[in-house]
Design an enzyme around this catalytic site. Structure first.
Site, PDB file in Angstrom:
ATOM      1  N   CYS A 110      43.939  65.341  24.070  1.00 19.66           N
ATOM      2  CA  CYS A 110      42.829  64.886  24.889  1.00 19.66           C
ATOM      3  C   CYS A 110      41.512  65.110  24.138  1.00 19.66           C
ATOM      4  O   CYS A 110      41.359  66.086  23.424  1.00 19.66           O
ATOM      5  CB  CYS A 110      42.729  65.603  26.231  1.00 19.66           C
ATOM      6  N   LYS A 156      46.995  61.852  18.086  1.00 17.82           N
ATOM      7  CA  LYS A 156      46.836  62.259  16.692  1.00 17.82           C
ATOM      8  C   LYS A 156      46.951  63.776  16.517  1.00 17.82           C
ATOM      9  O   LYS A 156      47.642  64.241  15.632  1.00 17.82           O
ATOM     10  CB  LYS A 156      45.479  61.768  16.200  1.00 17.82           C
TER      11      LYS A 156
END
Ligand code: M6R
Length: 556
Positions: A2, A551
């Site tokens: 997040c 990622k």
């Protein structure tokens, strides 16, 4: 995971936050939302990427937002941040995990209505339930909430920023005050990387430290190239083609390191990483072994640091982002045991570097696509150059020629026809031997994560010990043999072809000769990276944002 981003200042805060979140979307893109001040805090949310948000028709000076990678609760609007308290007074965006959320829901918050399945909602409901001065309530959160969290909390026209274990930064410049979970998304200015248990209150132009934790604002210049696709269609494609330049910058950064010093008095080396970084460690492991070092390689999520770490034992932790929770946890444990840590990372200001005795920075520039490509090659390059230098202190690399050869090599790879042939396959076996096996581990991860294809990498010699039963006339097997002995995989290939399976010899796409053995795997991975990219395009998938992934994996 997040991303969280906030802004207070003279510019339109919604726009500033939207732009900031765009740079953080690589941390998660399941859903997103922005809270903004317009005579009270209001929120706007959407499932999917940021472009799904509908900008409110007002200008505002305070906003904060979130781009979510779902951990607690499915992907829907209810679970999308910012979350508000049941009485709509407090608003929050959160990165991390509140471990005792259920416990709080069953005790102090048992009479409170919840509208999401998230752990985060407890933060704002707790603030509403607590009594007294707002600053004091916010300060007391550390007593109530366990786990890891970076929080931006909004109350009327005031923002609070809290940090425990998850990274968050505040930056001020002449445009205003920015808050972000990732430094690279911030502009230049005076930067404070918050330490654990920090609490800041931000109102208008004032940043007030509410905790006893020392905070330094230091000059920061962001020289990172911002999101710019140039002539490319996707970041993954751009980043693969950037590999030669990324390696050159990495070389320039590491060429003067005294590598011998890094391993002086070291009797044992353990290489640690996750995912792609683990695969680059596997290559590093082979190279160190060739030099006679006692070395092993462990997945960070599997490593148990038991007892004292010997003074002659070096852990080399590789993490592109430097924020991977599994790696940070290991680094913490090793540090507690006073063990030696060398970190190889692309983010020299990241959390993991705080535990390092030494940091080697790969200079791949920002990698935006979720799939690691150029950073993998830079990690492998770092290991290869490191080992070359250990083998021969006078070793010299002609980097200009290296870069040029690699650039020519990449631009000559044409993998499109193969991608077309493979685009409808939903399973692939991959076979190889020796160091090529390590390459296909990474290759198969790329095809799984980007193309949603089940890939099974295996040692060619193992096929006949069980897996051959999968092979039929529908099977496709990618083989890789970069050895001088071209017949090395012949037995396995014959076994597959005798059962009607098709074999694609991937070495046929490696049109480069006389590659130094240490650097060979940098060449062999690239056709696979391009193949996974091309298949995604042909399947109309977004290679930059594969489903369910993010990622940086900042949760264990
Ligand atoms: O940032 P890190 O290198 O620590 O990330 C580790 C893995 O999550 C990462 O390498 C992941 O496997 C790749 N993005 C896959 O392409």
């Amino acid at each position: 995971m997040c991303g969280i981003y906030g802004y207070i200042g003279k510019l339109d805060a919604y726009d500033e936050v939207f732009k900031g979140l765009k740079l953080l979307q690589y941390r998660g893109y399941d859903s997103c939302g922005i809270a903004y001040y317009d005579n009270g805090i209001k929120t706007i949310k959407a499932v999917g990427p940021l472009n799904n948000l509908k900008k409110p028709k007002i200008l505002c000076n305070l906003a904060f937002g979130h781009t979510r990678w779902a951990t607690n609760g499915e992907v829907n609007l209810f679970n999308t941040h910012p979350h508000s308290s049941f009485d709509n007074k407090f608003f929050v965006v959160h990165n991390g995990i509140i471990n005792n959320a259920s416990e709080l829901k069953n005790t102090i918050l048992k009479d409170v209505p919840f509208s999401s399945q998230t752990d985060t909602e407890v933060v704002v409901n707790l603030l509403s339930v607590l009594k007294g001065d707002i600053d004091e309530r916010v300060k007391s959160l550390f007593n109530y909430l366990t786990g890891s969290y970076a929080l931006i909390i909004g109350y009327d026209d005031t923002i609070y920023v809290l940090k425990k274990f998850s990274p968050i930064n505040i930056l001020k410049n002449d445009k205003g005050i920015y808050i972000s979970s990732d430094i690279a998304s911030l502009e230049s200015g005076e930067l404070c990387q918050l330490k654990d248990y920090s609490i800041f209150k931000i109102k208008d132009n004032d940043i007030i430290n509410l905790s006893d934790v020392k905070a330094d604002f230091v000059p920061y210049v962001n020289d990172i190239e911002k999101l710019n696709l140039g002539n490319f269609s996707h970041f993954m494609q751009k980043e693969i083609y950037e590999t030669p330049a990324a390696i050159r910058s990495t070389y320039n950064n590491i060429k003067n390191i005294n590598f011998y010093d890094c391993v002086k008095n070291i009797k044992k080396i353990t290489l640690v990483g996750c995912g792609t970084a683990y695969h680059s460690c596997l290559i590093g492991c082979e190279l160190f072994k060739e030099l006679g070092y006692e070395v092993d390689c462990v997945l960070a999520s599997n490593l148990i640091v038991n007892g004292r770490v010997g003074r002659n034992h070096l852990h080399i932790i590789v993490s592109q982002s430097g924020e991977t929770a599994d790696c940070i946890k290991i680094a913490e444990q090793i540090k507690k045991q006073r063990g030696k840590i060398l970190v190889i990372t692309n983010e020299p200001k990241s959390t993991i570097t705080k535990f390092a005795n030494k940091i080697i920075t790969t200079k791949a520039n920002k990698e935006i696509a979720v799939a690691s490509t150029k950073t993998y090659s830079c990690q492998v390059f770092t290991f290869a150059y490191f080992c070359h230098k250990l083998k021969d202190a006078n070793y010299h690399l002609d980097i200009e020629t290296f870069e040029k050869n690699l650039k020519d090599y990449i631009s000559n790879i044409d993998i499109s026809t193969l991608a077309e042939m493979l685009k409808n396959k939903d399973k692939m076996i991959m076979i190889a031997k020796d160091i090529d096996y390590l390459t296909i581990l990474e290759a198969s991860l790329k095809i799984r994560e980007i193309d949603y294809v089940y890939t099974l990498p295996m040692y060619s010699g193992e096929l006949k010990h069980g897996t051959l039963s999968l092979v039929d006339s529908d099977s496709i097997v990618l083989s890789l043999n970069t050895d001088n002995d071209k017949s090395k995989l012949n037995n396995a290939i014959n076994e597959i072809e005798s059962r009607g399976g098709s074999v694609v010899k991937m070495e046929n796409y490696i049109l480069a000769e006389n590659i130094d053995n240490f650097y060979k795997t940098i060449y062999s991975i690239i056709p696979f990276q391009l193949l996974s990219y091309e298949i995604a395009i042909k399947k109309q998938l977004n290679p930059d944002m594969p489903r369910n992934l993010a990622k940086s994996v900042t949760v264990e």
